[in-house]
Design a protein around this motif. Sequence first.
Motif, PDB file in Angstrom:
ATOM      1  N   ALA A   1       8.854 -43.056  -3.984  1.00  0.00           N
ATOM      2  CA  ALA A   1       8.058 -43.065  -2.748  1.00  0.00           C
ATOM      3  C   ALA A   1       6.733 -42.333  -2.933  1.00  0.00           C
ATOM      4  O   ALA A   1       5.676 -42.827  -2.513  1.00  0.00           O
ATOM      5  CB  ALA A   1       8.862 -42.437  -1.606  1.00  0.00           C
ATOM      6  N   ILE A   2       6.774 -41.182  -3.573  1.00  0.00           N
ATOM      7  CA  ILE A   2       5.559 -40.406  -3.811  1.00  0.00           C
ATOM      8  C   ILE A   2       4.624 -41.158  -4.759  1.00  0.00           C
ATOM      9  O   ILE A   2       3.402 -41.177  -4.556  1.00  0.00           O
ATOM     10  CB  ILE A   2       5.908 -39.002  -4.352  1.00  0.00           C
ATOM     11  CG1 ILE A   2       6.560 -38.169  -3.240  1.00  0.00           C
ATOM     12  CG2 ILE A   2       4.692 -38.292  -4.930  1.00  0.00           C
ATOM     13  CD1 ILE A   2       7.219 -36.889  -3.722  1.00  0.00           C
ATOM     14  N   GLY A   3       5.194 -41.792  -5.766  1.00  0.00           N
ATOM     15  CA  GLY A   3       4.385 -42.591  -6.688  1.00  0.00           C
ATOM     16  C   GLY A   3       3.724 -43.768  -5.995  1.00  0.00           C
ATOM     17  O   GLY A   3       2.536 -44.051  -6.204  1.00  0.00           O
ATOM     18  N   ALA A   4       4.464 -44.464  -5.160  1.00  0.00           N
ATOM     19  CA  ALA A   4       3.906 -45.604  -4.423  1.00  0.00           C
ATOM     20  C   ALA A   4       2.817 -45.147  -3.455  1.00  0.00           C
ATOM     21  O   ALA A   4       1.771 -45.793  -3.336  1.00  0.00           O
ATOM     22  CB  ALA A   4       5.011 -46.335  -3.669  1.00  0.00           C
TER      23      ALA A   4
ATOM     24  N   THR B   1     -10.222 -38.314  -6.807  1.00  0.00           N
ATOM     25  CA  THR B   1     -11.053 -38.533  -7.994  1.00  0.00           C
ATOM     26  C   THR B   1     -10.129 -39.001  -9.118  1.00  0.00           C
ATOM     27  O   THR B   1      -8.905 -38.753  -9.072  1.00  0.00           O
ATOM     28  CB  THR B   1     -11.750 -37.233  -8.433  1.00  0.00           C
ATOM     29  OG1 THR B   1     -10.751 -36.292  -8.857  1.00  0.00           O
ATOM     30  CG2 THR B   1     -12.603 -36.648  -7.316  1.00  0.00           C
ATOM     31  N   PRO B   2     -10.663 -39.641 -10.144  1.00  0.00           N
ATOM     32  CA  PRO B   2      -9.813 -40.056 -11.265  1.00  0.00           C
ATOM     33  C   PRO B   2      -9.053 -38.882 -11.893  1.00  0.00           C
ATOM     34  O   PRO B   2      -7.888 -39.018 -12.260  1.00  0.00           O
ATOM     35  CB  PRO B   2     -10.804 -40.673 -12.252  1.00  0.00           C
ATOM     36  CG  PRO B   2     -11.917 -41.176 -11.395  1.00  0.00           C
ATOM     37  CD  PRO B   2     -12.027 -40.168 -10.276  1.00  0.00           C
ATOM     38  N   GLU B   3      -9.699 -37.716 -11.978  1.00  0.00           N
ATOM     39  CA  GLU B   3      -9.030 -36.541 -12.546  1.00  0.00           C
ATOM     40  C   GLU B   3      -7.843 -36.119 -11.682  1.00  0.00           C
ATOM     41  O   GLU B   3      -6.745 -35.858 -12.194  1.00  0.00           O
ATOM     42  CB  GLU B   3     -10.016 -35.383 -12.669  1.00  0.00           C
ATOM     43  CG  GLU B   3      -9.369 -34.110 -13.188  1.00  0.00           C
ATOM     44  CD  GLU B   3     -10.243 -32.877 -13.072  1.00  0.00           C
ATOM     45  OE1 GLU B   3      -9.813 -31.834 -13.590  1.00  0.00           O
ATOM     46  OE2 GLU B   3     -11.328 -32.937 -12.452  1.00  0.00           O
ATOM     47  N   MET B   4      -8.033 -36.060 -10.379  1.00  0.00           N
ATOM     48  CA  MET B   4      -6.954 -35.642  -9.481  1.00  0.00           C
ATOM     49  C   MET B   4      -5.848 -36.697  -9.422  1.00  0.00           C
ATOM     50  O   MET B   4      -4.669 -36.351  -9.315  1.00  0.00           O
ATOM     51  CB  MET B   4      -7.495 -35.343  -8.079  1.00  0.00           C
ATOM     52  CG  MET B   4      -8.332 -34.094  -8.022  1.00  0.00           C
ATOM     53  SD  MET B   4      -7.365 -32.637  -8.517  1.00  0.00           S
ATOM     54  CE  MET B   4      -8.656 -31.450  -8.740  1.00  0.00           C
ATOM     55  N   LEU B   5      -6.211 -37.959  -9.516  1.00  0.00           N
ATOM     56  CA  LEU B   5      -5.205 -39.014  -9.542  1.00  0.00           C
ATOM     57  C   LEU B   5      -4.344 -38.897 -10.801  1.00  0.00           C
ATOM     58  O   LEU B   5      -3.128 -39.061 -10.736  1.00  0.00           O
ATOM     59  CB  LEU B   5      -5.848 -40.394  -9.455  1.00  0.00           C
ATOM     60  CG  LEU B   5      -4.889 -41.567  -9.300  1.00  0.00           C
ATOM     61  CD1 LEU B   5      -4.045 -41.438  -8.034  1.00  0.00           C
ATOM     62  CD2 LEU B   5      -5.656 -42.878  -9.294  1.00  0.00           C
ATOM     63  N   LYS B   6      -4.962 -38.574 -11.922  1.00  0.00           N
ATOM     64  CA  LYS B   6      -4.202 -38.398 -13.169  1.00  0.00           C
ATOM     65  C   LYS B   6      -3.233 -37.224 -13.048  1.00  0.00           C
ATOM     66  O   LYS B   6      -2.091 -37.306 -13.493  1.00  0.00           O
ATOM     67  CB  LYS B   6      -5.152 -38.191 -14.343  1.00  0.00           C
ATOM     68  CG  LYS B   6      -4.455 -37.959 -15.660  1.00  0.00           C
ATOM     69  CD  LYS B   6      -5.047 -38.784 -16.754  1.00  0.00           C
ATOM     70  CE  LYS B   6      -4.414 -38.546 -18.099  1.00  0.00           C
ATOM     71  NZ  LYS B   6      -3.014 -38.879 -18.177  1.00  0.00           N
ATOM     72  N   ILE B   7      -3.682 -36.141 -12.438  1.00  0.00           N
ATOM     73  CA  ILE B   7      -2.807 -34.983 -12.212  1.00  0.00           C
ATOM     74  C   ILE B   7      -1.626 -35.394 -11.339  1.00  0.00           C
ATOM     75  O   ILE B   7      -0.473 -35.055 -11.624  1.00  0.00           O
ATOM     76  CB  ILE B   7      -3.607 -33.823 -11.575  1.00  0.00           C
ATOM     77  CG1 ILE B   7      -4.584 -33.242 -12.602  1.00  0.00           C
ATOM     78  CG2 ILE B   7      -2.677 -32.744 -11.030  1.00  0.00           C
ATOM     79  CD1 ILE B   7      -5.601 -32.278 -12.025  1.00  0.00           C
ATOM     80  N   TYR B   8      -1.896 -36.119 -10.280  1.00  0.00           N
ATOM     81  CA  TYR B   8      -0.852 -36.603  -9.370  1.00  0.00           C
ATOM     82  C   TYR B   8       0.144 -37.476 -10.131  1.00  0.00           C
ATOM     83  O   TYR B   8       1.362 -37.311 -10.002  1.00  0.00           O
ATOM     84  CB  TYR B   8      -1.514 -37.388  -8.237  1.00  0.00           C
ATOM     85  CG  TYR B   8      -0.586 -37.795  -7.117  1.00  0.00           C
ATOM     86  CD1 TYR B   8      -0.402 -36.968  -6.017  1.00  0.00           C
ATOM     87  CD2 TYR B   8       0.078 -39.014  -7.135  1.00  0.00           C
ATOM     88  CE1 TYR B   8       0.429 -37.341  -4.973  1.00  0.00           C
ATOM     89  CE2 TYR B   8       0.903 -39.399  -6.103  1.00  0.00           C
ATOM     90  CZ  TYR B   8       1.082 -38.559  -5.021  1.00  0.00           C
ATOM     91  OH  TYR B   8       1.913 -38.938  -3.992  1.00  0.00           O
TER      92      TYR B   8
END
Length: 123
Positions: free
Chosen positions: A17-20, A31-38
Motif C-alpha cells: 500500500a505504501i509503495g503504491a 523530488t527524484p532524490e526524495m522519491l528514491k529514499i522513499y
Amino acid sequence: MHILIVIGSIMMFLAVAIGAFGAHALKPKLTPEMLKIYETGVQYHLIHGLGIILTAVIGIVLPSASGLATAAGWCLLGGIVLFSGSLYVLSLSGIRKLGAITPLGGLLFIAGWIVLVIAAVQA
C-alpha cells in the motif's frame, strides 16, 4: 509464532500500500532524490516483511529454534519501523536529521538475520 505470521502479513500489506501510494500519489510531488529514499524504504519494508513470516515458519518447523526465531522476527519488525519508517518520514518531510535513526533500523535488520542464523545452527 502465529502472531509473527499475522504481523509479517500486515507488514507486507502495508509495504504494498505504501509503495503504491508513493508510485501514484507522491511521484509527482517528491523530488527524484526524495522519491528514491522513499522507494528504498519500501524495498527494505517488503524484504523484511517476508523475513518476519520466514522467522515464524522456521519457528514452527524447528520447534527447538522457536525462541530465537521469534526474537529474530521482532528484530526485523523493529528494523522496519526504524529503517523504513525513518526513510518514509524523511522523504515526506525533508527533515534530514531523521536520517540518524535509519542506521539503528539497519542494525536491527542485521541483528535479526544473525539471530536467525544462530537459531538454525542450534536447532
